[in-house]
Design an enzyme around this catalytic site. Structure first.
Site, PDB file in Angstrom:
ATOM      1  N   ASP A 181       7.738   5.266  -3.066  1.00 56.55           N
ATOM      2  CA  ASP A 181       7.281   5.494  -1.690  1.00 56.55           C
ATOM      3  C   ASP A 181       8.487   5.740  -0.778  1.00 56.55           C
ATOM      4  OD1 ASP A 181       4.802   4.860  -2.738  1.00 56.55           O
ATOM      5  OD2 ASP A 181       4.979   2.752  -2.151  1.00 56.55           O
ATOM      6  N   GLY A 232       0.885  -1.158   0.000  1.00 52.64           N
ATOM      7  CA  GLY A 232       0.000   0.000   0.000  1.00 52.64           C
ATOM      8  C   GLY A 232       0.918   1.202   0.000  1.00 52.64           C
ATOM      9  N   ARG A 287      -9.060  -6.133  -5.034  1.00 51.69           N
ATOM     10  CA  ARG A 287      -9.333  -5.043  -4.092  1.00 51.69           C
ATOM     11  C   ARG A 287     -10.653  -4.338  -4.362  1.00 51.69           C
ATOM     12  NH1 ARG A 287      -4.427  -0.994  -5.753  1.00 51.69           N
ATOM     13  NH2 ARG A 287      -5.002  -0.003  -3.790  1.00 51.69           N
TER      14      ARG A 287
HETATM   15  O1  KDG Z   1       3.929   2.011  -4.515  1.00 49.97           O
HETATM   16  C1  KDG Z   1       3.916   0.656  -4.123  1.00 49.97           C
HETATM   17  C2  KDG Z   1       2.517   0.192  -4.283  1.00 49.97           C
HETATM   18  O2  KDG Z   1       2.272   0.032  -5.637  1.00 49.97           O
HETATM   19  C3  KDG Z   1       2.197  -1.102  -3.658  1.00 49.97           C
HETATM   20  O3  KDG Z   1       2.619  -1.166  -2.323  1.00 49.97           O
HETATM   21  C4  KDG Z   1       0.751  -1.481  -3.800  1.00 49.97           C
HETATM   22  O4  KDG Z   1      -0.486   0.439  -3.192  1.00 49.97           O
HETATM   23  C5  KDG Z   1      -0.230  -0.370  -4.020  1.00 49.97           C
HETATM   24  C6  KDG Z   1      -0.880  -0.267  -5.321  1.00 49.97           C
HETATM   25  O5  KDG Z   1      -2.013   0.202  -5.346  1.00 49.97           O
HETATM   26  O6  KDG Z   1      -0.312  -0.638  -6.324  1.00 49.97           O
END
Ligand code: KDG
Length: 317
Positions: free
Chosen positions: A261, A35, A107
């Site tokens: 991130d 995330g 999701r």
């Molecule tokens: O930035 C990393 C994210 O891509 C990963 O942790 C999963 O949040 C995510 C996504 O929506 O792709």
């Protein structure tokens, strides 16, 4: 604890393939946590900041796993809602030896897709020093988009700096034009906009880094940071100061997901600790370089000591 930061978005469990090749043939996966906003929250928490992570989770094993992880990482979990009868999102991630791995999301209709503007009532925005948002959350549902807009409006009312990483996820949007127009509307309300170069080109239809920055700065952003991958990071601020900060050489790239991130955590940490834009970008580059040596998006996010050590050992002249 240093500064108080808010991030909001979807946390998911990720099943990472242990073998290369099409996922339908993979027999073994390792479980991890993902995330984009959660990754940034963990990165900042390990660097000593107090971070509130706002989300909704299902009352299921993945939800429990995420809460335990967030508590272990010292995140403020008081604005996490556990929603009875709902599911926590998850995804599968390929193992690759080159390039970006493919991901497959499970999701839709997750608990997090029901994050709503009213969830922000649980947060005292005036007590914050920073708000970090990404373009994934507004793609999840209209109520998630409203929550992002509410966070921006409240932060602006209180003069709290906002950083925004567009994190383009075309599969989550109904079409490309909607993605572009909605994300640009959000970007120009934020102080710091941090796209990757390919994302910036899609969002602006411009090719030149400086033109891209000017586009957002002329509409209200104060700093635009464009991540160029191995070529470094370009920045420009509203005074016109700009430059490219070189990347750190990484010889053992394992998985590029999560690098942005890591960059965001390092950069925000630098600015909040009073460092210059250049030094803050360098901290972002360092964490981006660390993250791509691991299959996980967050397990090896560095502590303040580890980041300092990395920067000392990898001095760029
Ligand atoms: O930035 C990393 C994210 O891509 C990963 O942790 C999963 O949040 C995510 C996504 O929506 O792709």
């Amino acid at each position: 604890m240093l500064a108080k930061i808010l991030t909001l978005g979807e946390a998911m469990a990720v099943m990472i393939a242990e073998e290369e090749g099409p996922l339908r043939n993979v027999n073994y996966y390792s479980k991890g946590l993902a995330g984009a906003e959660l990754n940034v929250a963990v990165g900042l928490s390990r660097l000593g900041h107090k971070v509130s992570f706002l989300t909704r989770l299902g009352d299921d094993p993945f939800g429990e796993y995420i809460v335990e992880f967030a508590n272990r990482e010292n995140l403020d979990t008081s604005c996490i809602k556990i929603c009875k009868g709902e599911n926590t999102g998850m995804y599968l991630k390929e193992k690759v030896s080159k390039g970006d791995p493919k991901v497959f999301y499970y999701r839709e209709n997750s608990a997090a897709s029901r994050i709503a503007a009213e969830d922000l009532d649980a947060v005292d925005i005036s007590s914050l020093d920073w708000v970090h948002l990404t373009g994934i959350t507004p793609a999840l549902s209209p109520s998630c988009k409203n929550a992002v807009i509410e966070a921006i409006d409240k932060a602006r009312e209180n003069d709290i700096p906002i950083s925004f990483d567009p994190n383009l996820r075309p599969v989550l949007w109904e079409d490309e034009n909607t993605m572009i127009s909605q994300l640009n509307d959000i970007a120009v309300k934020c102080d710091i906009f941090m796209p990757g170069i390919s994302e910036a080109k899609i969002l602006t239809k411009l090719e030149d880094k400086s033109d891209i920055c000017n586009y957002y700065i002329s509409k209200g952003c104060k700093i635009v940071i464009i991540k160029l991958g191995a070529e470094g990071t370009y920045y420009k601020n509203e005074k016109g100061e700009c430059g490219v900060i070189a990347s750190f050489t990484v010889n053992n790239v394992v998985d590029t997901v999560g690098a942005g991130d890591g960059f965001a955590a390092g950069f925000i940490n630098g600015i909040l600790k009073g460092e210059s834009i250049i030094k803050s970008v360098e901290m972002g580059n360092a964490i981006g370089a660390i993250i791509i040596t691991s299959k996980s998006d967050n397990e090896i996010l560095p502590t303040e000591y580890e980041l300092k050590k990395f920067l000392e050992e990898h001095k760029i002249d």
